[in-house]
Design an enzyme around this catalytic site. Sequence first.
Site, PDB file in Angstrom:
ATOM      1  N   HIS A 187       0.841  -1.204   0.000  1.00  0.00           N
ATOM      2  CA  HIS A 187       0.000   0.000   0.000  1.00  0.00           C
ATOM      3  C   HIS A 187       0.879   1.257   0.000  1.00  0.00           C
ATOM      4  O   HIS A 187       0.636   2.201  -0.741  1.00  0.00           O
ATOM      5  CB  HIS A 187      -0.873   0.060   1.267  1.00  0.00           C
ATOM      6  CG  HIS A 187      -1.917  -0.997   1.397  1.00  0.00           C
ATOM      7  ND1 HIS A 187      -2.109  -1.705   2.562  1.00  0.00           N
ATOM      8  CD2 HIS A 187      -2.846  -1.466   0.530  1.00  0.00           C
ATOM      9  CE1 HIS A 187      -3.119  -2.544   2.404  1.00  0.00           C
ATOM     10  NE2 HIS A 187      -3.575  -2.435   1.184  1.00  0.00           N
ATOM     11  N   LYS A 224     -16.714  -3.555   9.262  1.00  0.00           N
ATOM     12  CA  LYS A 224     -17.405  -4.446  10.196  1.00  0.00           C
ATOM     13  C   LYS A 224     -16.565  -5.657  10.575  1.00  0.00           C
ATOM     14  O   LYS A 224     -16.514  -6.050  11.726  1.00  0.00           O
ATOM     15  CB  LYS A 224     -18.745  -4.893   9.588  1.00  0.00           C
ATOM     16  CG  LYS A 224     -19.808  -3.838   9.737  1.00  0.00           C
ATOM     17  CD  LYS A 224     -21.083  -4.235   9.005  1.00  0.00           C
ATOM     18  CE  LYS A 224     -21.652  -3.030   8.294  1.00  0.00           C
ATOM     19  NZ  LYS A 224     -21.887  -3.249   6.883  1.00  0.00           N
ATOM     20  N   ARG A 235      -1.796  -5.968  -8.169  1.00  0.00           N
ATOM     21  CA  ARG A 235      -0.687  -6.865  -7.829  1.00  0.00           C
ATOM     22  C   ARG A 235      -0.468  -7.918  -8.888  1.00  0.00           C
ATOM     23  O   ARG A 235       0.638  -8.219  -9.271  1.00  0.00           O
ATOM     24  CB  ARG A 235      -0.989  -7.602  -6.509  1.00  0.00           C
ATOM     25  CG  ARG A 235      -0.780  -6.793  -5.298  1.00  0.00           C
ATOM     26  CD  ARG A 235      -1.459  -7.425  -4.125  1.00  0.00           C
ATOM     27  NE  ARG A 235      -2.913  -7.292  -4.236  1.00  0.00           N
ATOM     28  CZ  ARG A 235      -3.731  -7.460  -3.236  1.00  0.00           C
ATOM     29  NH1 ARG A 235      -3.268  -7.809  -2.068  1.00  0.00           N
ATOM     30  NH2 ARG A 235      -5.027  -7.309  -3.402  1.00  0.00           N
ATOM     31  N   SER A 290      -3.105  -7.673   3.167  1.00  0.00           N
ATOM     32  CA  SER A 290      -3.404  -7.523   4.598  1.00  0.00           C
ATOM     33  C   SER A 290      -3.856  -8.863   5.184  1.00  0.00           C
ATOM     34  O   SER A 290      -3.512  -9.209   6.319  1.00  0.00           O
ATOM     35  CB  SER A 290      -4.506  -6.473   4.801  1.00  0.00           C
ATOM     36  OG  SER A 290      -4.090  -5.236   4.298  1.00  0.00           O
TER      37      SER A 290
END
Length: 162
Positions: free
Chosen positions: A17, A41, A90, A128
Amino acid sequence: MQKAIYPGSFDPLHNGHLDVIGRAARLCDSVVVAIAANASKNALLSTAERIDIIKNATAHLPEVSVTEFEGLLVDFVIEQKADCIIRGLRAISDFEYEFQMALMNRQLRSTVETIFLMPSQEYIYLSSRIIKEIAATGNDVRDFISEKAAVAVEKKLALKKK
Ligand code: ADP
């Protein structure tokens, strides 16, 4: 190019990122890193934690700011009077989804363009999700994310285990 929005969940921000943010900051006068509230959430880190991590990691880039947004991305882009959306690519596996999103956003608001940036080769395998999986097994993830992000992820994972 003047103002760009770089949206995502950034749960947590990683070096891939950051690479994309650095490239966008060189191209644009200002870059707003925008955390999608609707993706929050199921996030490991709170929005406040993610904002703090991104601000800390981009402190050397005066063009970069960080915020949260709710609702449709294209509405946020227009509200911000931004010129484009930045997305990172990516691998081919990202392409289909990103292509669909970019065309849908253009369909919704014809003036909103999406710019795709490729990270440096050393970051193409980073996500992530994979970083959280590695951290959950007790392995060190400091090669991929900042110290501040690593501390926050480890703390949250330890709390989850209890
Ligand atoms: P999502 O929006 O799918 O939750 P992220 O928050 O992880 O994704 O990522 C936000 C943006 O950063 C997306 O455009 C994604 O393709 C891009 N990105 C994620 N990981 C990398 C990486 N290793 N290199 C380049 N771009 C990346």
